[in-house]
Design an enzyme around this catalytic site. Structure first.
Site, PDB file in Angstrom:
ATOM      1  N   LYS A 159       0.876  -1.173   0.000  1.00  0.00           N
ATOM      2  CA  LYS A 159       0.000   0.000   0.000  1.00  0.00           C
ATOM      3  C   LYS A 159       0.913   1.222   0.000  1.00  0.00           C
ATOM      4  CE  LYS A 159      -4.192   0.821   2.158  1.00  0.00           C
ATOM      5  NZ  LYS A 159      -5.142   0.890   1.063  1.00  0.00           N
TER       6      LYS A 159
HETATM    7  N1  PY5 Z   1      -7.621  -2.499  -2.941  1.00  0.00           N
HETATM    8  C1  PY5 Z   1      -7.080  -1.281  -2.847  1.00  0.00           C
HETATM    9  C2  PY5 Z   1      -6.344  -0.723  -4.009  1.00  0.00           C
HETATM   10  C3  PY5 Z   1      -7.215  -0.543  -1.663  1.00  0.00           C
HETATM   11  O1  PY5 Z   1      -6.670   0.669  -1.563  1.00  0.00           O
HETATM   12  C4  PY5 Z   1      -7.942  -1.091  -0.591  1.00  0.00           C
HETATM   13  C5  PY5 Z   1      -8.157  -0.295   0.659  1.00  0.00           C
HETATM   14  C6  PY5 Z   1      -8.498  -2.374  -0.747  1.00  0.00           C
HETATM   15  C7  PY5 Z   1      -8.302  -3.052  -1.939  1.00  0.00           C
HETATM   16  C8  PY5 Z   1      -9.245  -3.057   0.356  1.00  0.00           C
HETATM   17  O2  PY5 Z   1      -8.360  -3.393   1.385  1.00  0.00           O
HETATM   18  P1  PY5 Z   1      -8.866  -3.520   2.890  1.00  0.00           P
HETATM   19  O3  PY5 Z   1     -10.056  -4.389   2.865  1.00  0.00           O
HETATM   20  O4  PY5 Z   1      -7.725  -4.147   3.590  1.00  0.00           O
HETATM   21  O5  PY5 Z   1      -9.188  -2.164   3.380  1.00  0.00           O
HETATM   22  N2  PY5 Z   1      -8.247   1.097   0.461  1.00  0.00           N
HETATM   23  C9  PY5 Z   1      -8.124   2.060   1.538  1.00  0.00           C
HETATM   24  C10 PY5 Z   1      -9.201   1.882   2.599  1.00  0.00           C
HETATM   25  O6  PY5 Z   1      -9.008   2.392   3.686  1.00  0.00           O
HETATM   26  C11 PY5 Z   1      -8.145   3.454   0.994  1.00  0.00           C
HETATM   27  C12 PY5 Z   1      -9.417   3.889   0.360  1.00  0.00           C
HETATM   28  C13 PY5 Z   1      -9.582   5.362   0.200  1.00  0.00           C
HETATM   29  O7  PY5 Z   1     -10.233   1.264   2.344  1.00  0.00           O
END
Ligand code: PY5
Length: 306
Positions: A159
């Site tokens: 990330k």
């Molecule tokens: N894929 C990407 C590219 C992500 O940035 C995220 C999370 C996910 C999948 C889902 O991962 P998780 O379930 O572990 O959250 N994105 C961040 C979030 O906080 C940033 C979003 C603005 O959900």
């Protein structure tokens, strides 16, 4: 939605006033996108604020840092405690938490190794990311013309802040087209994920999601949704998906920390329709779990006061 200011932000071991949480304009990460971050949520439960899978998120922060040659000066346990302290200092019971590790001021060359590694953790109340209407009736998706990066171009398992330029471009393209959110295909043309969420489809009662090798982040909500679905008795398969698998889905949904579990109502104007039964059940169970209402998922919650 503007960020809602709270009192304190944890910066390199200290809780500083929100307005004092500043960095220099020559901070390395501002120039090269060399930071790593997490997105975490805490929810109100009968035992106070509980952070959903906090340790798992901090482990992933460490993994992301490792992939970018950053040596974090705090252990997973220290970051877990710092997060809880930040929530308590701001007296929050429901919030979004944003830890970020970045290379600080002092060096300007591309070699990150001599740079200082700084870490901060902020927390503030943040409502639903893709809107109440989307959560209820589903979001309208567009397949982006931007491709998810090949894992030999950028380590998509990290990330990493700079990596999100790709997501931002796709997001803006979708918004300009009148859609809510974008889905990115990888360089071989199969479905990777959305800009900040993982993607699931339901076909003939089976849940399908792209494998991590397709370029999807190893989402913690993805893992939770897979566990919930299997516990509800559904089969879940990680499988390569084409854009037409999205068009032809019986049901589809997005999941991520910020977005939570959001039904997909259409993809490139092919209607999937109102949320289906399986999506609804997973969404309901997820929300019950994060609020501490499902005994078997109690281990996913880490109390801010605990
Ligand atoms: N894929 C990407 C590219 C992500 O940035 C995220 C999370 C996910 C999948 C889902 O991962 P998780 O379930 O572990 O959250 N994105 C961040 C979030 O906080 C940033 C979003 C603005 O959900």
């Amino acid at each position: 939605m503007p960020i809602e200011k709270t009192d304190k932000i944890w910066m390199d071991g200290q809780l500083v006033n929100w307005d004092d949480a500043k960095i220099h304009v020559l901070t390395h990460t501002l120039h090269y996108g060399s930071g790593v971050f997490e997105g975490i949520r805490a929810y109100p439960t009968s035992r106070g604020a509980a952070v959903f899978r906090l340790t798992d998120h901090m482990r992933r922060l460490h993994d992301s840092a490792m992939l970018l040659h950053m040596d974090l000066p705090y252990s997973v346990e220290e970051l877990v405690e710092a997060t809880k302290a930040t929530i308590r200092a701001n007296r929050l019971d429901s919030c979004y938490i944003r830890p970020i590790a970045y290379l600080g001021y002092g060096e300007m060359g591309l070699n990150p190794l001599p740079c200082s590694v700084n870490v901060s953790i902020a927390a503030w109340p943040w409502g639903t990311y893709l809107g109440a209407e989307g959560l209820e009736h589903g979001v309208r998706m567009k397949i982006s013309t931007w491709r998810r990066m090949d894992p030999n171009i950028n380590p998509v398992a990290a990330k990493g802040t700079g990596i999100y330029i790709n997501s931002s471009l796709a997001k803006v393209e979708a918004i300009h087209g009148g859609y809510d959110e974008a889905i990115l295909l990888n360089t071989t043309g199969s479905v990777a994920e959305a800009t900040g969420e993982n993607v699931f489809v339901v076909k003939n009662g089976v849940l399908l999601t792209p494998p991590l090798s397709a370029g999807a982040l190893e989402g913690i909500t993805r893992d939770s949704a897979m566990t919930i679905a299997r516990d509800l008795g559904y089969e879940v398969r990680e499988q390569t998906l084409l854009r037409t698998d999205l068009y032809l889905a019986d049901e589809a949904f997005l999941c991520g920390t910020a977005a939570e579990v959001v039904p997909i109502r259409s993809v490139d104007d092919r209607e999937i329709g109102e949320p289906g039964e399986i999506t609804r059940k997973i969404q309901e169970t997820y929300f019950a779990a994060v609020h501490g209402e499902v005994e078997k998922y109690a281990d996913w919650l880490e109390l801010a006061d605990g």
